[in-house]
Design a protein around this motif. Structure first.
Motif, PDB file in Angstrom:
ATOM      1  N   MET A  78     -11.842  -2.201 -10.194  1.00 14.21           N
ATOM      2  CA  MET A  78     -10.443  -1.898  -9.956  1.00 14.21           C
ATOM      3  C   MET A  78     -10.247  -1.139  -8.647  1.00 14.21           C
ATOM      4  SD  MET A  78      -8.515  -3.351 -12.107  1.00 14.21           S
ATOM      5  CE  MET A  78      -6.975  -2.521 -11.669  1.00 14.21           C
ATOM      6  N   GLY A  79     -11.246  -0.398  -8.212  1.00 10.75           N
ATOM      7  CA  GLY A  79     -11.129   0.258  -6.917  1.00 10.75           C
ATOM      8  C   GLY A  79     -11.010  -0.769  -5.800  1.00 10.75           C
ATOM      9  N   MET A  80     -11.821  -1.827  -5.881  1.00 15.75           N
ATOM     10  CA  MET A  80     -11.741  -2.890  -4.889  1.00 15.75           C
ATOM     11  C   MET A  80     -10.391  -3.594  -4.966  1.00 15.75           C
ATOM     12  SD  MET A  80     -11.748  -6.435  -4.590  1.00 15.75           S
ATOM     13  CE  MET A  80     -12.425  -6.949  -6.168  1.00 15.75           C
ATOM     14  N   VAL A  81      -9.916  -3.875  -6.185  1.00 14.19           N
ATOM     15  CA  VAL A  81      -8.627  -4.544  -6.356  1.00 14.19           C
ATOM     16  C   VAL A  81      -7.513  -3.721  -5.730  1.00 14.19           C
ATOM     17  CG1 VAL A  81      -6.927  -5.340  -8.048  1.00 14.19           C
ATOM     18  CG2 VAL A  81      -9.363  -5.790  -8.422  1.00 14.19           C
ATOM     19  N   ARG A  82      -7.513  -2.425  -5.985  1.00 14.30           N
ATOM     20  CA  ARG A  82      -6.488  -1.555  -5.415  1.00 14.30           C
ATOM     21  C   ARG A  82      -6.557  -1.566  -3.891  1.00 14.30           C
ATOM     22  NH1 ARG A  82      -8.307   1.796  -9.619  1.00 14.30           N
ATOM     23  NH2 ARG A  82      -9.530   3.037  -8.135  1.00 14.30           N
ATOM     24  N   GLY A  83      -7.756  -1.489  -3.354  1.00 12.96           N
ATOM     25  CA  GLY A  83      -7.901  -1.451  -1.907  1.00 12.96           C
ATOM     26  C   GLY A  83      -7.442  -2.731  -1.236  1.00 12.96           C
ATOM     27  N   ARG A  84      -7.797  -3.900  -1.802  1.00 13.09           N
ATOM     28  CA  ARG A  84      -7.409  -5.159  -1.177  1.00 13.09           C
ATOM     29  C   ARG A  84      -5.906  -5.422  -1.324  1.00 13.09           C
ATOM     30  NH1 ARG A  84     -11.351  -8.461   0.759  1.00 13.09           N
ATOM     31  NH2 ARG A  84      -9.684  -8.773   2.287  1.00 13.09           N
ATOM     32  N   LEU A  85      -5.332  -5.018  -2.467  1.00 12.78           N
ATOM     33  CA  LEU A  85      -3.892  -5.188  -2.636  1.00 12.78           C
ATOM     34  C   LEU A  85      -3.141  -4.301  -1.654  1.00 12.78           C
ATOM     35  CD1 LEU A  85      -1.560  -6.493  -4.175  1.00 12.78           C
ATOM     36  CD2 LEU A  85      -1.693  -4.616  -5.827  1.00 12.78           C
ATOM     37  N   GLU A  86      -3.601  -3.092  -1.474  1.00 16.45           N
ATOM     38  CA  GLU A  86      -2.957  -2.200  -0.499  1.00 16.45           C
ATOM     39  C   GLU A  86      -3.065  -2.776   0.905  1.00 16.45           C
ATOM     40  OE1 GLU A  86      -2.693   2.535   0.654  1.00 16.45           O
ATOM     41  OE2 GLU A  86      -4.168   1.832  -0.821  1.00 16.45           O
ATOM     42  N   GLU A  87      -4.224  -3.358   1.225  1.00 18.42           N
ATOM     43  CA  GLU A  87      -4.390  -3.999   2.531  1.00 18.42           C
ATOM     44  C   GLU A  87      -3.381  -5.123   2.710  1.00 18.42           C
ATOM     45  OE1 GLU A  87      -7.654  -6.806   4.875  1.00 18.42           O
ATOM     46  OE2 GLU A  87      -8.271  -5.646   3.111  1.00 18.42           O
ATOM     47  N   ALA A  88      -3.195  -5.936   1.663  1.00 24.12           N
ATOM     48  CA  ALA A  88      -2.247  -7.050   1.743  1.00 24.12           C
ATOM     49  C   ALA A  88      -0.837  -6.556   2.021  1.00 24.12           C
ATOM     50  CB  ALA A  88      -2.285  -7.850   0.442  1.00 24.12           C
ATOM     51  N   VAL A  89      -0.414  -5.533   1.307  1.00 19.35           N
ATOM     52  CA  VAL A  89       0.942  -5.013   1.483  1.00 19.35           C
ATOM     53  C   VAL A  89       1.110  -4.415   2.873  1.00 19.35           C
ATOM     54  CG1 VAL A  89       2.597  -3.292   0.655  1.00 19.35           C
ATOM     55  CG2 VAL A  89       1.284  -4.643  -0.987  1.00 19.35           C
ATOM     56  N   GLU A  90       0.119  -3.692   3.345  1.00 22.34           N
ATOM     57  CA  GLU A  90       0.201  -3.080   4.679  1.00 22.34           C
ATOM     58  C   GLU A  90       0.327  -4.135   5.774  1.00 22.34           C
ATOM     59  OE1 GLU A  90      -3.318  -0.725   4.844  1.00 22.34           O
ATOM     60  OE2 GLU A  90      -2.385   1.024   3.877  1.00 22.34           O
ATOM     61  N   ARG A  91      -0.284  -5.291   5.577  1.00 24.96           N
ATOM     62  CA  ARG A  91      -0.215  -6.357   6.574  1.00 24.96           C
ATOM     63  C   ARG A  91       1.055  -7.195   6.453  1.00 24.96           C
ATOM     64  NH1 ARG A  91      -5.864  -9.393   6.106  1.00 24.96           N
ATOM     65  NH2 ARG A  91      -4.895 -10.695   7.734  1.00 24.96           N
ATOM     66  N   LEU A  92       1.536  -7.377   5.241  1.00 23.46           N
ATOM     67  CA  LEU A  92       2.679  -8.265   5.032  1.00 23.46           C
ATOM     68  C   LEU A  92       4.023  -7.568   5.253  1.00 23.46           C
ATOM     69  CD1 LEU A  92       1.531 -10.249   1.865  1.00 23.46           C
ATOM     70  CD2 LEU A  92       1.652 -11.093   4.225  1.00 23.46           C
ATOM     71  N   ALA A  93       4.146  -6.323   4.840  1.00 26.65           N
ATOM     72  CA  ALA A  93       5.441  -5.643   4.894  1.00 26.65           C
ATOM     73  C   ALA A  93       6.055  -5.637   6.296  1.00 26.65           C
ATOM     74  CB  ALA A  93       5.312  -4.220   4.347  1.00 26.65           C
ATOM     75  N   PRO A  94       5.278  -5.378   7.370  1.00 23.45           N
ATOM     76  CA  PRO A  94       5.902  -5.358   8.703  1.00 23.45           C
ATOM     77  C   PRO A  94       6.235  -6.752   9.253  1.00 23.45           C
ATOM     78  CG  PRO A  94       3.826  -4.107   8.655  1.00 23.45           C
ATOM     79  CD  PRO A  94       3.871  -4.956   7.426  1.00 23.45           C
TER      80      PRO A  94
END
Length: 279
Positions: free
Chosen positions: A95-111
């Motif tokens: 779940m640590g990996m899942v959280r990290g990759r999901l956060e990466e996705a949001v950081e890249r997509l939101a802008p």
């Protein structure tokens, strides 16, 4: 969010839920909630463009590596991101990996878009849901936090009784029926600030429960046709998405493409078909 806000383009990112399984069309392709949403948005905006990059079976790391950069480069008005649940259903889930990759996705997509839509996905009521509920709720808590930090919106379908009803789910017990996908599309539509056209939370009409014998027949069929093959893929490291690309991704050219209503230059109205846009 402002009602009647104009959206002229949509990119969908994710796994089988966004690809559209099990909303099967006569030609063997899938439609699903993202396609339904796109058609409804297109009916309001001449020249609307859409790309569905989702592929069944993808884990959150694969979604980030294979879809997120492509979606960000398209710079649409709206991006929908639904992922991580396939990870939570694996016996061994970091779940640590899942959280990290999901956060990466949001950081890249939101802008890269005007509106990023995240989702707390629905689940079919039953033992599978109960077994994996703690992981799912950990994932959904993070989604709420990411949305707040990055200005995304959340379509909150988790726990909605209407979508937990087993009758909303296909025989594989993992994917929504056409009616379930229609309701998800309505929920996302409302999350985008558009006026409600139906009540996606309305319960299904009451019906007599299936007889004991029929339930056991259904269980055996489910096990043979869906559960055993799913377990086999997990044991061999295979995925139902191996070798597949998103509906609007050209694997030979290595790039995504837009589709637009066939009469895209006409006045807004119902979408009767889509055409590929190149260039």
């Amino acid at each position: 969010m402002e009602l009647n806000a104009p959206y002229t383009s949509l990119v969908a990112v994710g796994d089988s839920f966004t690809e559209g399984m099990s909303d099967l069309l006569p030609d063997g392709s899938y439609r699903g909630w993202a396609d339904v949403l796109a058609a409804r948005l297109a009916a309001r905006a001449p020249g609307f463009r859409y790309a569905n990059l989702a592929v069944r079976g993808k884990l959150i790391g694969q979604i980030v590596d294979e879809q997120v950069g492509i979606a960000a480069a398209l710079q649409p008005d709206v991006i929908t991101l639904v992922g991580g649940l396939n990870d939570t259903l694996r016996p061994k889930c970091d779940m640590g990996m899942v959280r990290g990759r999901l956060e990466e996705a949001v950081e890249r997509l939101a802008p890269s878009c005007k509106t990023l839509v995240l989702m707390r996905s629905p689940g079919r009521n039953g033992p599978v849901m109960e077994r994996f509920r703690p992981r799912m709720e950990e994932l959904f808590a993070l989604i709420g936090d990411l949305a707040e930090r990055h200005g995304a919106v959340v379509a909150d379908l988790y726990g909605a009784p209407s979508l937990g009803d087993p009758r909303m789910w296909d025989v594989d017990r993992l994917h929504l029926t056409a009616e379930g996908h229609r309701r998800v599309a309505e929920a996302v539509w409302q999350t985008l600030g558009l006026p409600a056209e139906s009540d996606w939370r309305a319960p299904m009409p009451a019906s007599a429960p299936a007889r004991w014998a029929q339930r056991r027949i259904d269980d055996v069929r489910f096990g043979r046709q869906h559960l055993i093959p799913w377990i086999g893929r997990r044991l061999t490291g295979r995925s139902s998405g191996d070798g597949r690309a998103g509906s609007q991704f050209d694997a030979e050219l290595g790039k995504a493409f837009w589709i637009s209503p066939e009469d895209g230059a006409a006045a807004p109205g119902p979408v009767t078909g889509w055409r590929r846009l190149d260039g």
